[in-house]
Scaffold this motif. Structure first.
Motif, PDB file in Angstrom:
ATOM      1  N   LEU A 242      -7.595  42.211  -5.557  1.00  0.00           N
ATOM      2  CA  LEU A 242      -7.337  40.966  -4.841  1.00  0.00           C
ATOM      3  C   LEU A 242      -7.476  39.743  -5.742  1.00  0.00           C
ATOM      4  N   TRP A 243      -8.319  39.848  -6.793  1.00  0.00           N
ATOM      5  CA  TRP A 243      -8.688  38.668  -7.573  1.00  0.00           C
ATOM      6  C   TRP A 243      -7.499  37.899  -8.148  1.00  0.00           C
ATOM      7  N   PRO A 244      -6.508  38.550  -8.775  1.00  0.00           N
ATOM      8  CA  PRO A 244      -5.436  37.762  -9.407  1.00  0.00           C
ATOM      9  C   PRO A 244      -4.714  36.830  -8.436  1.00  0.00           C
ATOM     10  N   TYR A 245      -4.379  37.340  -7.261  1.00  0.00           N
ATOM     11  CA  TYR A 245      -3.626  36.493  -6.323  1.00  0.00           C
ATOM     12  C   TYR A 245      -4.466  35.313  -5.842  1.00  0.00           C
ATOM     13  N   PHE A 246      -5.684  35.593  -5.370  1.00  0.00           N
ATOM     14  CA  PHE A 246      -6.492  34.513  -4.814  1.00  0.00           C
ATOM     15  C   PHE A 246      -7.003  33.565  -5.898  1.00  0.00           C
ATOM     16  N   ASP A 247      -7.293  34.081  -7.095  1.00  0.00           N
ATOM     17  CA  ASP A 247      -7.698  33.201  -8.188  1.00  0.00           C
ATOM     18  C   ASP A 247      -6.568  32.247  -8.569  1.00  0.00           C
ATOM     19  N   ASN A 248      -5.343  32.755  -8.583  1.00  0.00           N
ATOM     20  CA  ASN A 248      -4.191  31.906  -8.917  1.00  0.00           C
ATOM     21  C   ASN A 248      -3.933  30.844  -7.856  1.00  0.00           C
ATOM     22  N   ASN A 249      -4.464  31.053  -6.663  1.00  0.00           N
ATOM     23  CA  ASN A 249      -4.215  30.119  -5.558  1.00  0.00           C
ATOM     24  C   ASN A 249      -5.463  29.376  -5.103  1.00  0.00           C
ATOM     25  N   LEU A 250      -6.489  29.341  -5.953  1.00  0.00           N
ATOM     26  CA  LEU A 250      -7.727  28.671  -5.573  1.00  0.00           C
ATOM     27  C   LEU A 250      -7.492  27.217  -5.165  1.00  0.00           C
ATOM     28  N   SER A 251      -6.620  26.529  -5.873  1.00  0.00           N
ATOM     29  CA  SER A 251      -6.393  25.111  -5.587  1.00  0.00           C
ATOM     30  C   SER A 251      -5.599  24.890  -4.310  1.00  0.00           C
ATOM     31  N   HIS A 252      -5.054  25.985  -3.737  1.00  0.00           N
ATOM     32  CA  HIS A 252      -4.226  25.847  -2.539  1.00  0.00           C
ATOM     33  C   HIS A 252      -4.956  26.236  -1.251  1.00  0.00           C
ATOM     34  N   PHE A 253      -6.176  26.737  -1.359  1.00  0.00           N
ATOM     35  CA  PHE A 253      -6.973  26.989  -0.155  1.00  0.00           C
ATOM     36  C   PHE A 253      -7.163  25.669   0.588  1.00  0.00           C
ATOM     37  N   LEU A 254      -7.103  25.725   1.925  1.00  0.00           N
ATOM     38  CA  LEU A 254      -7.272  24.512   2.724  1.00  0.00           C
ATOM     39  C   LEU A 254      -8.392  24.630   3.748  1.00  0.00           C
TER      40      LEU A 254
ATOM     41  N   GLY B 240      -0.188  44.975  17.580  1.00  0.00           N
ATOM     42  CA  GLY B 240       1.191  45.383  17.801  1.00  0.00           C
ATOM     43  C   GLY B 240       1.708  46.395  16.807  1.00  0.00           C
ATOM     44  N   ASP B 241       2.241  47.497  17.328  1.00  0.00           N
ATOM     45  CA  ASP B 241       2.874  48.507  16.465  1.00  0.00           C
ATOM     46  C   ASP B 241       4.004  47.898  15.643  1.00  0.00           C
ATOM     47  N   VAL B 242       4.654  46.887  16.213  1.00  0.00           N
ATOM     48  CA  VAL B 242       5.822  46.312  15.567  1.00  0.00           C
ATOM     49  C   VAL B 242       5.464  45.668  14.224  1.00  0.00           C
ATOM     50  N   ASN B 243       4.191  45.306  14.044  1.00  0.00           N
ATOM     51  CA  ASN B 243       3.771  44.661  12.801  1.00  0.00           C
ATOM     52  C   ASN B 243       3.255  45.634  11.742  1.00  0.00           C
ATOM     53  N   LEU B 244       3.216  46.903  12.060  1.00  0.00           N
ATOM     54  CA  LEU B 244       2.697  47.890  11.115  1.00  0.00           C
ATOM     55  C   LEU B 244       3.445  47.917   9.776  1.00  0.00           C
ATOM     56  N   PRO B 245       4.772  47.779   9.754  1.00  0.00           N
ATOM     57  CA  PRO B 245       5.451  47.775   8.449  1.00  0.00           C
ATOM     58  C   PRO B 245       4.992  46.635   7.542  1.00  0.00           C
ATOM     59  N   ILE B 246       4.660  45.485   8.122  1.00  0.00           N
ATOM     60  CA  ILE B 246       4.193  44.361   7.309  1.00  0.00           C
ATOM     61  C   ILE B 246       2.796  44.649   6.775  1.00  0.00           C
ATOM     62  N   LEU B 247       1.910  45.155   7.634  1.00  0.00           N
ATOM     63  CA  LEU B 247       0.575  45.520   7.164  1.00  0.00           C
ATOM     64  C   LEU B 247       0.656  46.579   6.064  1.00  0.00           C
ATOM     65  N   SER B 248       1.546  47.529   6.246  1.00  0.00           N
ATOM     66  CA  SER B 248       1.708  48.583   5.235  1.00  0.00           C
ATOM     67  C   SER B 248       2.209  48.011   3.913  1.00  0.00           C
ATOM     68  N   HIS B 249       3.009  46.955   4.001  1.00  0.00           N
ATOM     69  CA  HIS B 249       3.523  46.332   2.776  1.00  0.00           C
ATOM     70  C   HIS B 249       2.405  45.737   1.938  1.00  0.00           C
ATOM     71  N   PHE B 250       1.318  45.315   2.577  1.00  0.00           N
ATOM     72  CA  PHE B 250       0.179  44.777   1.821  1.00  0.00           C
ATOM     73  C   PHE B 250      -0.381  45.813   0.845  1.00  0.00           C
ATOM     74  N   THR B 251      -0.349  47.087   1.236  1.00  0.00           N
ATOM     75  CA  THR B 251      -0.856  48.129   0.347  1.00  0.00           C
ATOM     76  C   THR B 251      -0.004  48.230  -0.912  1.00  0.00           C
ATOM     77  N   LEU B 252       1.283  47.949  -0.783  1.00  0.00           N
ATOM     78  CA  LEU B 252       2.170  47.971  -1.948  1.00  0.00           C
ATOM     79  C   LEU B 252       1.933  46.745  -2.820  1.00  0.00           C
ATOM     80  N   LEU B 253       1.717  45.594  -2.191  1.00  0.00           N
ATOM     81  CA  LEU B 253       1.513  44.365  -2.955  1.00  0.00           C
ATOM     82  C   LEU B 253       0.270  44.457  -3.832  1.00  0.00           C
ATOM     83  N   PHE B 254      -0.819  44.921  -3.235  1.00  0.00           N
ATOM     84  CA  PHE B 254      -2.094  44.938  -3.952  1.00  0.00           C
ATOM     85  C   PHE B 254      -2.382  46.264  -4.637  1.00  0.00           C
TER      86      PHE B 254
END
Length: 334
Positions: free
Chosen positions: A276-288, A235-249
């Motif tokens: 990617l490492w800092p975010y996922f490393d900080n959340n290792l205990s929250h993976f389900l 969906g084109d409508v979700n492109l702004p959210i996908l683009s935001h990932f580039t800013l986050l990381f």
């Protein structure tokens, strides 16, 4: 506070006057679980699920969930997983105290919620807390159908002869001008939101466990390799959210698929995936889900390549086997 900043020159959110611009984000652009937790205490008592789980659950739902309204206007909330991750569906069932886990095929299981009281509780959780525009549209239709059914029940109670109609409420539903507060005996107002993905909660982790892909490959007849992290949405409508990932990381790019209206956020290359490492490393205990195994193996192989171990013929064979395992985990989660 916002109105006084605008009209009376106060500086609650203006750093120039000693205010805190992050306060605006925390007050207006973050998840609000209070309506859900308040109703939880009324219906179930005890302590409601914590914010860590709830933000993860919303992200997971936005990736793999479905707000379903069938032809008979019956409502269902559905999460689908492969057999390798059936335990996460049971964990969700136990945590939320609702729904059933059913086998739908040889390798497919579904967590399904039908009960009206449970649907209402989930509506209070998701209302105003969804991020993807496509999910907001689906949820809005789901909420309208729920309100219509609730209105009919209320009208049947108030007018047992069946000749009277709650025309005023019907008109409010048609014009989307519902009550301004959540009143469980009446229709629930759809809450608009502008929440964006953040590295400060577990929404992105849940979304990754539903839709993310850690993939790496080494060719057996050369020294080449390709390492990528992928999040895809339709969906084109979700492109702004996908683009935001580039800013986050501070990494990655958006690519379109050959299939129309499909897009991916892709982080590729040894240096880029390290973002990617800092975010996922900080959340290792929250993976389900088994995505945790995929991430850890992905990070390990990337570290080996960075050390040049892939240039050794014997070690390269070992790394190829590990890469195949990573990609196998990704395929088996669905």
């Amino acid at each position: 506070m916002l109105l006084t900043d605008r009209n009376f020159n106060t500086t609650f959110f203006d750093p120039a006057g000693g205010g805190d611009p992050l306060l605006y984000q925390h007050l207006f652009l973050s998840f609000n679980f209070l309506p859900f937790k308040a109703q939880w205490s009324v219906e179930l008592g005890g302590e409601a699920p914590n914010d860590t789980f709830l933000s993860w659950f919303i992200g997971f739902t936005e990736g793999d969930g479905c707000f379903s309204v069938n032809n008979r206007r019956e409502l269902s909330f559905i999460l689908t997983q492969g057999s390798k991750n059936i335990e996460v569906l049971y964990f969700i069932q136990r945590t939320l105290h609702m729904g059933n886990v059913l086998k739908q095929g040889q390798r497919v299981y579904r967590f399904i919620v039908h009960k009206r009281e449970d649907i209402e509780l989930l509506i209070l959780l998701f209302n105003g807390n969804l991020i993807l525009p496509s999910r907001k549209i689906q949820f809005y239709k789901f909420l309208i159908a729920f309100n219509e059914k609730k209105t009919k029940r209320n009208c049947a109670t108030q007018a047992p002869q069946g000749s009277q109609r709650c025309t005023a409420v019907d008109q409010l539903l048609r014009t989307n001008m519902l009550c301004t507060t959540v009143l469980l005996e009446g229709p629930i107002q759809y809450k608009r939101s502008n929440i964006l993905p953040s590295l400060d909660n577990q929404w992105l982790l849940g979304f990754t466990e539903a839709e993310g892909c850690f993939t790496i490959s080494l060719l057996s007849n050369s020294k080449a390799f390709r390492t990528r992290f992928i999040l895809s949405q339709k969906g084109d409508v979700n492109l702004p959210i996908l683009s935001h990932f580039t800013l986050l990381f501070q990494a990655g790019k958006i690519e379109g698929h050959s299939t129309k209206d499909n897009y991916s956020f892709i982080v590729s290359g040894l240096k880029s995936v390290q973002h990617l490492w800092p975010y996922f490393d900080n959340n290792l205990s929250h993976f389900l889900t088994s995505k945790k195994d995929s991430y850890l193996a992905f990070k390990e192989v990337n570290g080996s390549i960075e050390q040049g171990l892939h240039l050794n013929p014997e070690r390269r064979k070992e790394l190829i086997t590990k890469c195949q395992h990573i990609n196998s985990i990704t395929r088996k989660t669905k």
